[in-house]
Write a protein that holds these residues in place. Structure first.
Motif: not given
Length: 133
Positions: A36-65
């Motif tokens: 997904v990241l490679i396709k987003a970088i290749e298409s270069n449609n103005g998508i910020d790859a860093d934000k996309l990479a953060e969105a696709l990361q595994k969800p982190k548990k909060t300290a409360r959880e």
């Protein structure tokens, strides 16, 4: 011959298959995220790859959880250990010998489970003061 094969399959082949399935599934997830990241970088449609990479990361548990999971596990293990200890003590009071399985097995597993549960509860009560609301 078949009496010997069943324990081998249960003790050797089954755990190896389970570990293989878990690792293949994890690798598949990582590969799909990378695609997904490679396709987003290749298409270069103005998508910020860093934000996309953060969105696709595994969800982190909060300290409360994490804290709530420790409390939950502590309660579960403590109650299971307490129930097993009660079963062992009742069996002992009913006249079963102490060296018999209906007494020693529940007491041993109950004591171990109770110890694990109490350790989770201690960690919960110690670390809950460190978390800010």
């Amino acid at each position: 011959m078949t009496e010997m094969l069943v324990p081998i399959f249960v003790c050797v082949v089954l755990p190896v298959c389970i570990v293989t399935i878990v690792f293949v599934a994890a690798m598949n997830n990582d590969n799909k995220r990378a695609q997904v990241l490679i396709k987003a970088i290749e298409s270069n449609n103005g998508i910020d790859a860093d934000k996309l990479a953060e969105a696709l990361q595994k969800p982190k548990k909060t300290a409360r959880e994490i804290l709530n999971l420790r409390l939950l596990r502590g309660c579960i293990f403590s109650f299971i250990g307490l129930a097993l200890c009660i079963v062992g003590i009742v069996s002992l009071c009913m006249g079963t010998e102490f060296s018999a399985d209906p007494v020693t097995v529940p007491l041993v597993f109950g004591g171990a489970s109770l110890a694990v549960g109490q350790s989770y509860l201690v960690v919960y009560f110690v670390t809950r003061k460190q978390i800010k609301d």
